[in-house]
Design a protein around this motif. Sequence first.
Motif, PDB file in Angstrom:
ATOM      1  N   GLY A   1     -32.250 -15.725   6.320  1.00 13.89           N
ATOM      2  CA  GLY A   1     -32.669 -17.377   5.490  1.00 13.89           C
ATOM      3  C   GLY A   1     -32.093 -16.810   3.042  1.00 13.89           C
ATOM      4  N   PHE A   2     -31.141 -16.087   3.250  1.00 15.18           N
ATOM      5  CA  PHE A   2     -30.614 -16.128   1.993  1.00 15.18           C
ATOM      6  C   PHE A   2     -30.009 -16.988   1.322  1.00 15.18           C
ATOM      7  CE2 PHE A   2     -32.421 -11.112   2.712  1.00 15.18           C
ATOM      8  CZ  PHE A   2     -32.447 -11.014   1.589  1.00 15.18           C
ATOM      9  N   VAL A   3     -29.321 -17.457   0.397  1.00 17.89           N
ATOM     10  CA  VAL A   3     -29.758 -18.454  -0.086  1.00 17.89           C
ATOM     11  C   VAL A   3     -27.559 -17.668  -0.668  1.00 17.89           C
ATOM     12  CG1 VAL A   3     -28.777 -20.354  -1.184  1.00 17.89           C
ATOM     13  CG2 VAL A   3     -31.136 -19.934   0.179  1.00 17.89           C
TER      14      VAL A   3
ATOM     15  N   THR B   1     -25.894 -17.529  -4.465  1.00 18.81           N
ATOM     16  CA  THR B   1     -26.792 -18.200  -5.945  1.00 18.81           C
ATOM     17  C   THR B   1     -25.431 -17.905  -6.977  1.00 18.81           C
ATOM     18  OG1 THR B   1     -28.215 -16.378  -6.036  1.00 18.81           O
ATOM     19  CG2 THR B   1     -29.467 -17.999  -5.640  1.00 18.81           C
ATOM     20  N   PRO B   2     -24.743 -19.343  -6.804  1.00 16.85           N
ATOM     21  CA  PRO B   2     -23.078 -18.917  -7.596  1.00 16.85           C
ATOM     22  C   PRO B   2     -23.659 -18.827  -9.135  1.00 16.85           C
ATOM     23  CG  PRO B   2     -22.763 -20.356  -6.597  1.00 16.85           C
ATOM     24  CD  PRO B   2     -24.808 -19.866  -5.959  1.00 16.85           C
ATOM     25  N   GLU B   3     -24.561 -19.189  -9.573  1.00 17.88           N
ATOM     26  CA  GLU B   3     -25.491 -19.041 -10.961  1.00 17.88           C
ATOM     27  C   GLU B   3     -25.288 -18.157 -11.440  1.00 17.88           C
ATOM     28  OE1 GLU B   3     -28.800 -20.058  -9.083  1.00 17.88           O
ATOM     29  OE2 GLU B   3     -26.785 -20.772  -8.403  1.00 17.88           O
ATOM     30  N   ARG B   4     -25.940 -17.081 -10.428  1.00 20.37           N
ATOM     31  CA  ARG B   4     -26.527 -15.728 -10.980  1.00 20.37           C
ATOM     32  C   ARG B   4     -24.758 -15.129 -10.652  1.00 20.37           C
ATOM     33  NH1 ARG B   4     -32.317 -15.360  -8.573  1.00 20.37           N
ATOM     34  NH2 ARG B   4     -32.333 -13.305 -10.415  1.00 20.37           N
ATOM     35  N   ASP B   5     -24.372 -15.328  -9.998  1.00 20.13           N
ATOM     36  CA  ASP B   5     -22.556 -14.591 -10.066  1.00 20.13           C
ATOM     37  C   ASP B   5     -22.116 -13.266 -11.247  1.00 20.13           C
ATOM     38  OD1 ASP B   5     -22.477 -15.318  -7.029  1.00 20.13           O
ATOM     39  OD2 ASP B   5     -20.805 -16.349  -7.280  1.00 20.13           O
ATOM     40  N   TRP B   6     -21.771 -12.193 -11.335  1.00 20.70           N
ATOM     41  CA  TRP B   6     -22.179 -11.379 -12.362  1.00 20.70           C
ATOM     42  C   TRP B   6     -20.406 -10.672 -11.775  1.00 20.70           C
ATOM     43  CZ3 TRP B   6     -23.131  -6.481 -12.836  1.00 20.70           C
ATOM     44  CH2 TRP B   6     -23.992  -5.506 -12.609  1.00 20.70           C
ATOM     45  N   ASN B   7     -19.144 -10.334 -12.946  1.00 17.03           N
ATOM     46  CA  ASN B   7     -19.150  -9.408 -13.301  1.00 17.03           C
ATOM     47  C   ASN B   7     -19.514  -8.034 -13.729  1.00 17.03           C
ATOM     48  OD1 ASN B   7     -17.596 -12.150 -13.854  1.00 17.03           O
ATOM     49  ND2 ASN B   7     -15.670 -11.056 -12.979  1.00 17.03           N
ATOM     50  N   PRO B   8     -19.103  -6.723 -13.023  1.00 18.21           N
ATOM     51  CA  PRO B   8     -19.495  -5.387 -13.615  1.00 18.21           C
ATOM     52  C   PRO B   8     -18.727  -5.089 -14.516  1.00 18.21           C
ATOM     53  CG  PRO B   8     -19.392  -5.024 -11.243  1.00 18.21           C
ATOM     54  CD  PRO B   8     -19.302  -6.775 -11.732  1.00 18.21           C
ATOM     55  N   ILE B   9     -17.225  -5.382 -13.866  1.00 15.98           N
ATOM     56  CA  ILE B   9     -16.129  -4.783 -14.924  1.00 15.98           C
ATOM     57  C   ILE B   9     -15.498  -6.203 -14.775  1.00 15.98           C
ATOM     58  CG2 ILE B   9     -16.725  -2.051 -14.535  1.00 15.98           C
ATOM     59  CD1 ILE B   9     -14.033  -2.718 -12.051  1.00 15.98           C
ATOM     60  N   ASP B  10     -14.477  -6.029 -16.091  1.00 23.71           N
ATOM     61  CA  ASP B  10     -13.820  -7.613 -16.506  1.00 23.71           C
ATOM     62  C   ASP B  10     -13.121  -8.167 -15.185  1.00 23.71           C
ATOM     63  OD1 ASP B  10     -14.331  -7.326 -19.031  1.00 23.71           O
ATOM     64  OD2 ASP B  10     -12.305  -6.630 -18.992  1.00 23.71           O
ATOM     65  N   ASP B  11     -12.601  -7.057 -14.199  1.00 24.15           N
ATOM     66  CA  ASP B  11     -11.625  -8.340 -12.719  1.00 24.15           C
ATOM     67  C   ASP B  11     -12.493  -7.865 -11.647  1.00 24.15           C
ATOM     68  OD1 ASP B  11     -11.473  -5.152 -13.924  1.00 24.15           O
ATOM     69  OD2 ASP B  11      -8.270  -6.029 -12.550  1.00 24.15           O
ATOM     70  N   LEU B  12     -13.981  -7.709 -11.360  1.00 25.07           N
ATOM     71  CA  LEU B  12     -14.690  -7.389 -10.264  1.00 25.07           C
ATOM     72  C   LEU B  12     -15.729  -8.494 -10.264  1.00 25.07           C
ATOM     73  CD1 LEU B  12     -15.312  -6.486  -7.116  1.00 25.07           C
ATOM     74  CD2 LEU B  12     -16.431  -4.544  -8.816  1.00 25.07           C
ATOM     75  N   LYS B  13     -15.953  -9.688  -9.333  1.00 26.48           N
ATOM     76  CA  LYS B  13     -16.675 -10.542  -9.594  1.00 26.48           C
ATOM     77  C   LYS B  13     -17.618  -9.902  -8.171  1.00 26.48           C
ATOM     78  CE  LYS B  13     -17.738 -15.309  -8.703  1.00 26.48           C
ATOM     79  NZ  LYS B  13     -17.332 -16.964  -9.068  1.00 26.48           N
TER      80      LYS B  13
ATOM     81  N   ALA C   1     -23.646 -13.609  -5.242  1.00 28.88           N
ATOM     82  CA  ALA C   1     -24.946 -13.050  -5.811  1.00 28.88           C
ATOM     83  C   ALA C   1     -25.902 -13.821  -4.478  1.00 28.88           C
ATOM     84  CB  ALA C   1     -25.854 -13.494  -7.159  1.00 28.88           C
ATOM     85  N   TYR C   2     -27.048 -13.885  -3.846  1.00 27.01           N
ATOM     86  CA  TYR C   2     -27.577 -14.197  -2.580  1.00 27.01           C
ATOM     87  C   TYR C   2     -29.294 -14.075  -3.752  1.00 27.01           C
ATOM     88  CZ  TYR C   2     -24.268 -14.591   0.407  1.00 27.01           C
ATOM     89  OH  TYR C   2     -22.463 -15.273   0.828  1.00 27.01           O
TER      90      TYR C   2
ATOM     91  N   GLY D   1     -44.343  -7.628   0.781  1.00 27.46           N
ATOM     92  CA  GLY D   1     -45.815  -6.702   0.458  1.00 27.46           C
ATOM     93  C   GLY D   1     -46.314  -6.431  -0.913  1.00 27.46           C
ATOM     94  N   THR D   2     -45.502  -6.444  -1.887  1.00 25.88           N
ATOM     95  CA  THR D   2     -45.399  -6.550  -3.670  1.00 25.88           C
ATOM     96  C   THR D   2     -46.100  -7.554  -3.587  1.00 25.88           C
ATOM     97  OG1 THR D   2     -44.133  -5.117  -3.159  1.00 25.88           O
ATOM     98  CG2 THR D   2     -44.375  -5.723  -5.203  1.00 25.88           C
ATOM     99  N   GLU D   3     -47.401  -7.585  -4.155  1.00 28.35           N
ATOM    100  CA  GLU D   3     -48.206  -8.684  -5.137  1.00 28.35           C
ATOM    101  C   GLU D   3     -47.134  -9.225  -6.576  1.00 28.35           C
ATOM    102  OE1 GLU D   3     -52.259  -9.985  -7.850  1.00 28.35           O
ATOM    103  OE2 GLU D   3     -51.848  -8.123  -6.069  1.00 28.35           O
ATOM    104  N   GLY D   4     -47.023 -10.708  -6.613  1.00 26.48           N
ATOM    105  CA  GLY D   4     -46.332 -11.659  -7.249  1.00 26.48           C
ATOM    106  C   GLY D   4     -45.028 -11.500  -7.281  1.00 26.48           C
ATOM    107  N   VAL D   5     -44.478 -11.303  -5.945  1.00 24.49           N
ATOM    108  CA  VAL D   5     -42.963 -11.338  -5.948  1.00 24.49           C
ATOM    109  C   VAL D   5     -42.622 -12.458  -5.372  1.00 24.49           C
ATOM    110  CG1 VAL D   5     -41.065  -9.836  -5.088  1.00 24.49           C
ATOM    111  CG2 VAL D   5     -42.457  -8.836  -6.181  1.00 24.49           C
ATOM    112  N   THR D   6     -41.674 -12.918  -5.422  1.00 23.69           N
ATOM    113  CA  THR D   6     -40.995 -14.545  -5.373  1.00 23.69           C
ATOM    114  C   THR D   6     -39.565 -14.379  -4.510  1.00 23.69           C
ATOM    115  OG1 THR D   6     -39.772 -15.675  -7.376  1.00 23.69           O
ATOM    116  CG2 THR D   6     -42.406 -16.023  -6.961  1.00 23.69           C
ATOM    117  N   GLY D   7     -38.969 -13.776  -4.859  1.00 28.95           N
ATOM    118  CA  GLY D   7     -37.920 -13.116  -4.064  1.00 28.95           C
ATOM    119  C   GLY D   7     -37.683 -11.950  -3.668  1.00 28.95           C
ATOM    120  N   ILE D   8     -36.333 -12.318  -3.318  1.00 30.55           N
ATOM    121  CA  ILE D   8     -35.600 -10.651  -3.330  1.00 30.55           C
ATOM    122  C   ILE D   8     -33.953 -10.720  -3.386  1.00 30.55           C
ATOM    123  CG2 ILE D   8     -35.481 -10.774  -0.746  1.00 30.55           C
ATOM    124  CD1 ILE D   8     -35.538  -7.653  -1.056  1.00 30.55           C
TER     125      ILE D   8
END
Length: 170
Positions: free
Chosen positions: A142-144, A146-158, A161-162, A116-123
């Motif tokens: 339907g979420f997929v 997206t391993p290229e967006r995985d991240w570590n907020p602290i050193d040893d915590l992965k 991303a979906y 419902g938000t104009e311009g939003v292409t994904g969540i």
Amino acid sequence: MDIAIRPVEPAEHALLGEITAEAYLGDGLLHYGTDDPYLAKLRDVPRRAAEAEVLVAVDAQGRVLGGVAYAPPGNPWADIAAADEAEFRMLAVSREARGAGAGEALVRACIDRARGTEGVTGIVLSTLPAMRGAHRIYGRLGFVRTPERDWNPIDDLKLLAYRLDLRPAP
């Protein structure tokens, strides 16, 4: 079970904070257990509600079953969202209400807000590898991954991303 989704009320902040904290603690999801600094952030529903949209799932009697923080594009609660994406965080359902559809209803409400938000292409969202029940919800909706967006907020915590693409099919 009849489940309604609505914004959290100030009188429910402490309860939702405890539901969220217990969900993460009870499932062993906090890297440092009860000493994890993220625990305070999980309990701080007043701040989340002031800065993002916090939704709760309630049953027919009005009991809070769980909640989620929805961050529209540009919101400070978004960790990985691009400028044209919404994000949700801190999805949690009380142990007693698990399996009744509250988690899925909360995710669907976030998807509806994004659509419902104009311009939003994904969540998008970030999740721990151990959150397998949540992963099943994301896959059904339907979420997929997206391993290229995985991240570590602290050193040893992965965090994994979906993303759900909200653009109309060509």
